[in-house]
Motif scaffolding. Sequence first.
Motif, PDB file in Angstrom:
ATOM      1  N   MET B  36       3.236  -5.684   6.260  1.00 32.13           N
ATOM      2  CA  MET B  36       2.745  -5.215   7.561  1.00 32.13           C
ATOM      3  C   MET B  36       3.440  -5.953   8.713  1.00 32.13           C
ATOM      4  SD  MET B  36      -1.177  -4.775   8.782  1.00 32.13           S
ATOM      5  CE  MET B  36      -1.507  -6.452   9.267  1.00 32.13           C
ATOM      6  N   PHE B  37       3.559  -7.264   8.582  1.00 34.26           N
ATOM      7  CA  PHE B  37       4.175  -8.036   9.670  1.00 34.26           C
ATOM      8  C   PHE B  37       5.684  -7.804   9.758  1.00 34.26           C
ATOM      9  CE2 PHE B  37       0.071 -10.021   9.861  1.00 34.26           C
ATOM     10  CZ  PHE B  37      -0.083 -10.190  11.225  1.00 34.26           C
ATOM     11  N   ALA B  38       6.291  -7.397   8.642  1.00 33.20           N
ATOM     12  CA  ALA B  38       7.727  -7.073   8.691  1.00 33.20           C
ATOM     13  C   ALA B  38       7.965  -5.825   9.544  1.00 33.20           C
ATOM     14  CB  ALA B  38       8.253  -6.864   7.280  1.00 33.20           C
ATOM     15  N   VAL B  39       6.967  -4.923   9.582  1.00 33.47           N
ATOM     16  CA  VAL B  39       7.081  -3.729  10.433  1.00 33.47           C
ATOM     17  C   VAL B  39       6.858  -4.124  11.900  1.00 33.47           C
ATOM     18  CG1 VAL B  39       6.057  -1.475  10.969  1.00 33.47           C
ATOM     19  CG2 VAL B  39       6.311  -2.198   8.584  1.00 33.47           C
ATOM     20  N   LEU B  40       5.840  -4.960  12.111  1.00 33.64           N
ATOM     21  CA  LEU B  40       5.476  -5.343  13.483  1.00 33.64           C
ATOM     22  C   LEU B  40       6.536  -6.225  14.139  1.00 33.64           C
ATOM     23  CD1 LEU B  40       1.742  -6.221  12.825  1.00 33.64           C
ATOM     24  CD2 LEU B  40       2.494  -4.597  14.558  1.00 33.64           C
ATOM     25  N   TYR B  41       6.966  -7.240  13.401  1.00 33.67           N
ATOM     26  CA  TYR B  41       7.887  -8.241  13.960  1.00 33.67           C
ATOM     27  C   TYR B  41       8.999  -8.498  12.936  1.00 33.67           C
ATOM     28  CZ  TYR B  41       3.442  -9.039  16.394  1.00 33.67           C
ATOM     29  OH  TYR B  41       2.273  -8.870  17.076  1.00 33.67           O
ATOM     30  N   PRO B  42      10.049  -7.684  12.961  1.00 35.67           N
ATOM     31  CA  PRO B  42      11.063  -7.788  11.900  1.00 35.67           C
ATOM     32  C   PRO B  42      11.952  -9.024  12.003  1.00 35.67           C
ATOM     33  CG  PRO B  42      11.635  -6.059  13.471  1.00 35.67           C
ATOM     34  CD  PRO B  42      10.314  -6.575  13.892  1.00 35.67           C
ATOM     35  N   GLY B  43      11.904  -9.733  13.118  1.00 33.46           N
ATOM     36  CA  GLY B  43      12.802 -10.878  13.309  1.00 33.46           C
ATOM     37  C   GLY B  43      12.303 -12.140  12.619  1.00 33.46           C
ATOM     38  N   LYS B  44      12.868 -13.258  13.075  1.00 36.05           N
ATOM     39  CA  LYS B  44      12.563 -14.556  12.478  1.00 36.05           C
ATOM     40  C   LYS B  44      11.130 -14.969  12.810  1.00 36.05           C
ATOM     41  CE  LYS B  44      15.074 -18.910  12.071  1.00 36.05           C
ATOM     42  NZ  LYS B  44      14.363 -19.991  12.693  1.00 36.05           N
ATOM     43  N   LEU B  63     -11.768  -4.467   0.675  1.00 30.80           N
ATOM     44  CA  LEU B  63     -11.424  -5.843   1.056  1.00 30.80           C
ATOM     45  C   LEU B  63      -9.972  -5.898   1.560  1.00 30.80           C
ATOM     46  CD1 LEU B  63     -12.598  -8.728   1.093  1.00 30.80           C
ATOM     47  CD2 LEU B  63     -11.644  -9.058  -1.186  1.00 30.80           C
ATOM     48  N   LEU B  64      -9.071  -5.221   0.855  1.00 25.61           N
ATOM     49  CA  LEU B  64      -7.669  -5.202   1.285  1.00 25.61           C
ATOM     50  C   LEU B  64      -7.552  -4.511   2.640  1.00 25.61           C
ATOM     51  CD1 LEU B  64      -4.640  -5.657   0.762  1.00 25.61           C
ATOM     52  CD2 LEU B  64      -4.615  -3.509  -0.534  1.00 25.61           C
ATOM     53  N   TRP B  65      -8.248  -3.382   2.803  1.00 25.09           N
ATOM     54  CA  TRP B  65      -8.184  -2.617   4.052  1.00 25.09           C
ATOM     55  C   TRP B  65      -8.733  -3.447   5.219  1.00 25.09           C
ATOM     56  CZ3 TRP B  65     -12.118  -0.407   7.176  1.00 25.09           C
ATOM     57  CH2 TRP B  65     -11.660   0.480   8.157  1.00 25.09           C
ATOM     58  N   GLU B  66      -9.861  -4.108   4.982  1.00 21.15           N
ATOM     59  CA  GLU B  66     -10.462  -4.919   6.064  1.00 21.15           C
ATOM     60  C   GLU B  66      -9.593  -6.131   6.386  1.00 21.15           C
ATOM     61  OE1 GLU B  66     -14.485  -5.559   6.564  1.00 21.15           O
ATOM     62  OE2 GLU B  66     -15.130  -3.733   5.552  1.00 21.15           O
ATOM     63  N   PHE B  67      -9.007  -6.720   5.360  1.00 25.20           N
ATOM     64  CA  PHE B  67      -8.117  -7.866   5.548  1.00 25.20           C
ATOM     65  C   PHE B  67      -6.940  -7.473   6.453  1.00 25.20           C
ATOM     66  CE2 PHE B  67      -4.226  -9.885   3.551  1.00 25.20           C
ATOM     67  CZ  PHE B  67      -4.356 -11.118   4.164  1.00 25.20           C
ATOM     68  N   LEU B  68      -6.287  -6.360   6.120  1.00 31.56           N
ATOM     69  CA  LEU B  68      -5.128  -5.932   6.915  1.00 31.56           C
ATOM     70  C   LEU B  68      -5.556  -5.491   8.315  1.00 31.56           C
ATOM     71  CD1 LEU B  68      -3.203  -3.934   4.142  1.00 31.56           C
ATOM     72  CD2 LEU B  68      -2.614  -6.199   5.041  1.00 31.56           C
ATOM     73  N   SER B  69      -6.679  -4.793   8.414  1.00 29.29           N
ATOM     74  CA  SER B  69      -7.151  -4.330   9.724  1.00 29.29           C
ATOM     75  C   SER B  69      -7.499  -5.515  10.616  1.00 29.29           C
ATOM     76  CB  SER B  69      -8.375  -3.414   9.563  1.00 29.29           C
ATOM     77  OG  SER B  69      -8.036  -2.271   8.811  1.00 29.29           O
ATOM     78  N   ASP B  70      -8.127  -6.529  10.039  1.00 28.63           N
ATOM     79  CA  ASP B  70      -8.477  -7.716  10.830  1.00 28.63           C
ATOM     80  C   ASP B  70      -7.240  -8.521  11.219  1.00 28.63           C
ATOM     81  OD1 ASP B  70     -11.101  -7.059  10.812  1.00 28.63           O
ATOM     82  OD2 ASP B  70     -11.827  -9.022  10.119  1.00 28.63           O
ATOM     83  N   LEU B  71      -6.261  -8.547  10.328  1.00 26.74           N
ATOM     84  CA  LEU B  71      -4.995  -9.227  10.663  1.00 26.74           C
ATOM     85  C   LEU B  71      -4.328  -8.564  11.870  1.00 26.74           C
ATOM     86  CD1 LEU B  71      -3.021  -9.975   7.380  1.00 26.74           C
ATOM     87  CD2 LEU B  71      -3.803 -11.615   9.071  1.00 26.74           C
TER      88      LEU B  71
END
Lengths: 477, 139
Positions: B36-44, B63-71
């Motif tokens: 998910m974070f590679a999509v949001l912020y592909p840089g360093k 749990l996985l869905w809530e974890f990612l949504s909260d992140l």
Amino acid sequence: MQKLFSSVGRHEWDLPLGYIPDMRVSGRLFLSDSLFESLEEGAVRQLANVATLPGIIGHSFGMPDIHWGYGFPIGGVAAFSEEEGIISPGGVGFDINCGVRMITTPLSVSDLGSREDIIGRLYQQVPTGVGSKSAFRLSASALDDLLALGSKWAVSEGYGLPEDCIRCEEGGYMKEAAPENVSEKARKRGIPQCGTLGSGNHFLELQVVSEIRDHEAAKTFGVKEGNVCCMIHCGSRGLGHQVCTDHLKTLEKATKKYGITLPDRQLSCAPLTSPEGESYFGAMAAAANYAWANRQIITHQVRTLFESAFGISPSEMPLVYDVAHNVAKWEMHTIDGSDKRVCVHRKGATRAFGPGRPELPEIYQRTGQPVIIPGSMGTASYLLAGTETAMEKTFGSTCHGAGRVSSRKEAKKAVRGAAVSADLKKQGIIVRAPSGDAIAEEAPEMYKSSDEVIRVVHEAGLSRIVARMMPLGVIKG
Amino acid sequence: MVNPMSIEELPHTADVRRRIRAESREELFSLAAKAMFAVLYPGKCDVWSEKTMTIDADDPEDLLWEFLSDLLYISEVESFVVCETVIRFTGSGLIATLRGEPFQREKHEGGREIKGVSLSGLSIQTTGDMMSCDIIFDI
């Protein structure tokens, strides 16, 4: 795919009951033979999934720009009865009231001077991309007013002209908004983002009216050949995304509570008259109002810049109309000869109400509502008018854009952002975006031909072509 | 041969779809966050600070869905770019340590905003020693 469907009219196709188990109505697609070539199995499956939902009336509709999404297909429309129907965030999406508006100007292309300069200044003026924050300061108490009154609130604060509101669907705000159903999390996301474009397929584009097809309607809409206009495409930002996330959670539980069986968890839903359904509807309406206020504030930013750059006043840059792409609304429709109140979900689709509808402002009573359909980056956009046929066939709905044909992965493999920018520049179209990938993913060849999608909606009678616009420059998120 | 721990880019016309494979549930969740974070912020991304989050849910997919949504929420509201996550499961929930740094426009811009994590087709599969799941991010 075409063999699954039977032809029921010009560009009109039926997906029969039984394509998947438990379909309550058939699917109804509007496609030409050439658009069928890019129809994905996933989109057809989603069209059929929607047909299984309780209380659905008529058909599960797919517009000519249909493609694979989640929950409903993108380009999906369905109406639900007040008594037995449901409401689902899967029929609205995360970006509640993502929509588009169009502003005209008295300027010709030569009046703009350097296109690079004006596009560069717009890029500076309107925050775009991941992590962008607005220069506009919104207090927590003002957010409540904004959520209740949308564009009307923004105009009352000085961000627009009074006539802007009547030139928005719903007068720029849904009266059913319940700000109290919008969580603290959603509010925290919404406060710093009002007046920002976002990313993905959101954009702000300068265009020139290249062709008028319906002179009388164009005159009513205030559109003249050769004039520069501006199109703004964005939505409810993090606030709307969080409203969807919050209510998906409660509606998943409601789905079980009310004994509803679903083929896709993203279609989680509740009866329209249930507390869970009403709670989502109120929060969704508040998020829709945020989106209208967001587009209104960006409109103000554009007008302010044009006023200082070209010496034209905001009143010389009227709003043609503002349409929602992702929303569920209560509407009156004639069903089997009698008027009924139904909840119409449009996900990646545009309302296209015909002449005489009481929801339309006086100025558009004879023409039908303006329908604004953006093309992909670098291709034509269209201004159309709503029709009686759309009222009869699709609960007053039409397409919302060109519709993607290639994934973002394929896009990045096939083209480089810099090359796309250079090609567009050769055509006189200036592009500004935070990254090359943002440009590559939205390259024109990743979308269906907007000309073909528009030909289908026009020939199927779902809306009527009024004018065609060509891009001059675009800022992408 | 498929890498036992991997993030695979799957085709999806409108959005971003990823297949995550891992040898444990902890790794699966960490890799999903990384995807998910590679999509949001592909840089360093450099680790400068740490945050903790706690989630409870009814089943592993929720749990996985809530974890990612909260992140997503934390990242946006606290302008925090997550480089890595360490997951510890606690009965029906989890405690996640998020390591990352504050968002800086010059360093982190250029990614794609994620509007939400779809529940469509989200299911965790276990085959032998491997776990996998497909996730659609709406962008």
